[in-house]
Write an enzyme that holds these catalytic residues in place. Structure first.
Site, PDB file in Angstrom:
ATOM      1  N   TYR A  21     106.272  43.422   8.131  1.00 54.83           N
ATOM      2  CA  TYR A  21     107.133  44.555   8.480  1.00 54.83           C
ATOM      3  C   TYR A  21     108.429  44.116   9.151  1.00 54.83           C
ATOM      4  CZ  TYR A  21     102.392  46.327   7.994  1.00 54.83           C
ATOM      5  OH  TYR A  21     101.122  46.559   7.545  1.00 54.83           O
ATOM      6  N   TYR A 148      94.828  54.549   8.818  1.00 52.34           N
ATOM      7  CA  TYR A 148      95.460  53.359   8.236  1.00 52.34           C
ATOM      8  C   TYR A 148      94.400  52.612   7.425  1.00 52.34           C
ATOM      9  CZ  TYR A 148      97.484  48.835   7.445  1.00 52.34           C
ATOM     10  OH  TYR A 148      97.944  47.704   6.816  1.00 52.34           O
ATOM     11  N   ASP A 250      85.733  52.863   6.550  1.00 53.80           N
ATOM     12  CA  ASP A 250      86.558  51.658   6.637  1.00 53.80           C
ATOM     13  C   ASP A 250      86.403  51.109   8.056  1.00 53.80           C
ATOM     14  OD1 ASP A 250      88.553  49.808   7.047  1.00 53.80           O
ATOM     15  OD2 ASP A 250      90.151  50.993   6.140  1.00 53.80           O
ATOM     16  N   LYS A 277      88.630  41.779   8.736  1.00 54.66           N
ATOM     17  CA  LYS A 277      89.196  41.286   9.995  1.00 54.66           C
ATOM     18  C   LYS A 277      88.272  40.323  10.776  1.00 54.66           C
ATOM     19  CE  LYS A 277      93.116  44.180  10.653  1.00 54.66           C
ATOM     20  NZ  LYS A 277      93.408  45.525  10.183  1.00 54.66           N
TER      21      LYS A 277
HETATM   22  C1  LIG Z   1      93.802  45.880   8.848  1.00 54.77           C
HETATM   23  C2  LIG Z   1      93.142  47.015   8.189  1.00 54.77           C
HETATM   24  C3  LIG Z   1      93.101  47.122   6.787  1.00 54.77           C
HETATM   25  C4  LIG Z   1      93.773  46.127   5.880  1.00 54.77           C
HETATM   26  O1  LIG Z   1      93.223  44.843   5.971  1.00 54.77           O
HETATM   27  P1  LIG Z   1      94.089  43.577   5.485  1.00 54.77           P
HETATM   28  O2  LIG Z   1      93.147  42.428   5.639  1.00 54.77           O
HETATM   29  O3  LIG Z   1      95.283  43.510   6.387  1.00 54.77           O
HETATM   30  O4  LIG Z   1      94.472  43.819   4.082  1.00 54.77           O
HETATM   31  C5  LIG Z   1      92.442  48.206   6.240  1.00 54.77           C
HETATM   32  N1  LIG Z   1      91.849  49.136   7.019  1.00 54.77           N
HETATM   33  C6  LIG Z   1      91.854  49.042   8.358  1.00 54.77           C
HETATM   34  C7  LIG Z   1      91.149  50.083   9.165  1.00 54.77           C
HETATM   35  C8  LIG Z   1      92.517  48.004   8.999  1.00 54.77           C
HETATM   36  O5  LIG Z   1      92.549  47.938  10.332  1.00 54.77           O
END
Ligand SMILES: *Cc1c(COP(=O)(O)O)cnc(C)c1O
Length: 427
Positions: A21, A148, A250, A277
């Site tokens: 970004y 997100y 997610d 992550k």
């Molecule tokens: C960071 C994140 C993503 C994306 O993961 P990347 O490894 O950066 O592609 C998707 N969903 C959530 C909730 C996130 O925190």
């Protein structure tokens, strides 16, 4: 590294490398990391406590001997082989861990190479499942504002359309269905009920075209660090069941203990779970999509009969090996006690910041501490002030926040709290 070498490295970076970004023509300054160990980064030659866990990932801190050894051991065997037609012990061992530490119905594992890719795969699975069970018209996702889910196009389509980072793409993305953001964690029962009524109404209106629901359970992360009541999770589950929707959680940010639950999915079981992550303890990029047998069977009944996805680096052995080591390391310790220790200290330490001018909210959940301002943070000034106080922070929008590695000591946490205070005053 000499001062001259550091200057040259930064000069090349500024001229040629994109950062997340940022602009290539007017890049905001970046700082040079030369070492990282425990909860401490050496940034521009100075040791600072890391408040960010490299964006939720480095839960065990840096250079952990167990994780270092796992990578080195695997390199000694092989670093990568294709996953098409081949398999290997690191993938199988990781699969065993993921199946056993997540809720029982989640039995099928797809290894993806990043969080965003895992969300793409999850959404593709939702569509294939609906086709497989004879509902090809079900093509849209229901989600909530403030979320997100990653930066690729389908991920952006379920990320907050206004407050998110991708409002510029409005009109070009798949059109998903958005419901109001869940109320704050301290909402009254009446507030939760009112939100649930609106959500149910939206689901009723769109049920003929909805394929699934996707949300970050309990805590919205990069969309605004917004914790919400666990009661909302049950509402998502009920609506999904009522309308035949696939419920996707997610947990790329919330997974592996960060909120105080190993996975929020322990509270309410989704049909599909994305993790990423912290999966590899922040060592390598890896994510996973877990599904129920029912979803897997539905996908297999779709016209292709297979999951139409297969990244080149699927199931990378180095990433799988370090992920298995990271999970074992986490489970071998009192991680819940650690998360509580960090959360309690952050909550007590950040509470006084409420009194500062410009602060509108202070909130914590698990090992996450957030200070919200009434204006966009001056990121450069806030970061400078934090570094000056011996801390690495990366504020965004109106938020100064921290989710430190679990290895962070009480003394380091106190430094971190002071650094957040300094960043808030400067930003
Ligand atoms: C960071 C994140 C993503 C994306 O993961 P990347 O490894 O950066 O592609 C998707 N969903 C959530 C909730 C996130 O925190």
């Amino acid at each position: 590294m000499t001062a001259l070498a550091a200057t040259e490295t930064l000069a090349f970076d500024r001229e040629h490398l994109w950062h997340p970004y940022t602009s290539m023509t007017e890049p905001t300054p970046v700082r040079l990391v030369t070492e990282a160990s425990g909860a401490v980064l050496t940034v521009d030659g100075r040791e600072v406590v890391d408040g960010m866990s490299s964006w939720w990932s480095a839960i065990h801190g840096y250079r952990h001997p167990v994780l270092d050894a796992a990578v080195v051991d695997q390199i000694g065997s092989f670093s990568h082989v294709m996953f098409g037609g081949l398999t290997h012990e690191p993938a199988v061992e990781l699969g065993k861990r993921l199946v056993s530490i997540t809720p029982e119905p989640l039995q099928r594992v797809f290894l993806a190479d990043s969080g965003s890719v895992s969300v793409e795969v999850a959404m593709k699975m939702v569509l294939q499942y609906q086709r497989g069970v004879g509902r090809p018209d079900r093509t849209r996702m229901l989600t909530v504002l403030g979320g997100y889910h990653g930066d690729t196009f389908d991920c952006m389509s379920v990320t907050d359309p206004v407050g998110g980072m991708h409002s510029m793409w409005a009109g070009l993305l798949p059109q998903q269905v958005f419901a109001p953001q869940p109320p704050a964690a301290d909402a009254t029962e009446a507030e939760i009920a009112a939100w649930a009524t609106t959500l149910r109404h939206i689901a009723d209106q769109h049920h003929h075209e909805l394929a699934g629901i996707i949300v970050e359970p309990l805590l919205q992360g990069a969309g605004g660090m917004h914790p919400y009541p666990a009661a909302c999770l049950q509402v998502f589950r009920e609506i999904a069941d009522e309308h035949g929707l696939v419920l996707v959680f997610d947990e790329i940010a919330t997974g592996f203990g960060r909120t105080g639950h190993l996975f929020v999915s322990e509270l309410v079981t989704p049909d599909i779970l994305c993790v990423g992550k912290a999966l590899t303890g922040g060592y390598l990029t890896l994510a996973a999509v877990l599904t129920t047998d029912e979803v897997a069977r539905g996908i297999s009944a779709s016209e292709s009969g297979v999951v139409m996805h297969g990244p080149t680096f699927m199931g990378n052995p180095l990433a799988c090996a370090v992920a298995t080591a990271s999970i074992d390391l986490l489970l071998s310790q009192d991680w819940a006690g650690t998360v509580e220790r960090i959360g309690t200290r952050l909550a007590a330490g950040l509470e006084p910041l409420r009194a500062l001018p410009g602060v509108v909210d202070v909130r914590t959940i698990g090992a996450v501490g957030v200070v919200q301002l009434d204006h966009p943070v001056d990121v450069a000034a806030a970061t400078d002030a934090a570094i000056e106080a011996g801390v690495w922070l990366r504020p965004f929008r109106d938020l100064v926040y921290a989710m430190p590695p679990y290895v962070t000591s009480d003394e380091e946490l106190d430094l971190l709290i002071a650094g957040i205070g300094a960043a808030v005053r400067a930003g």
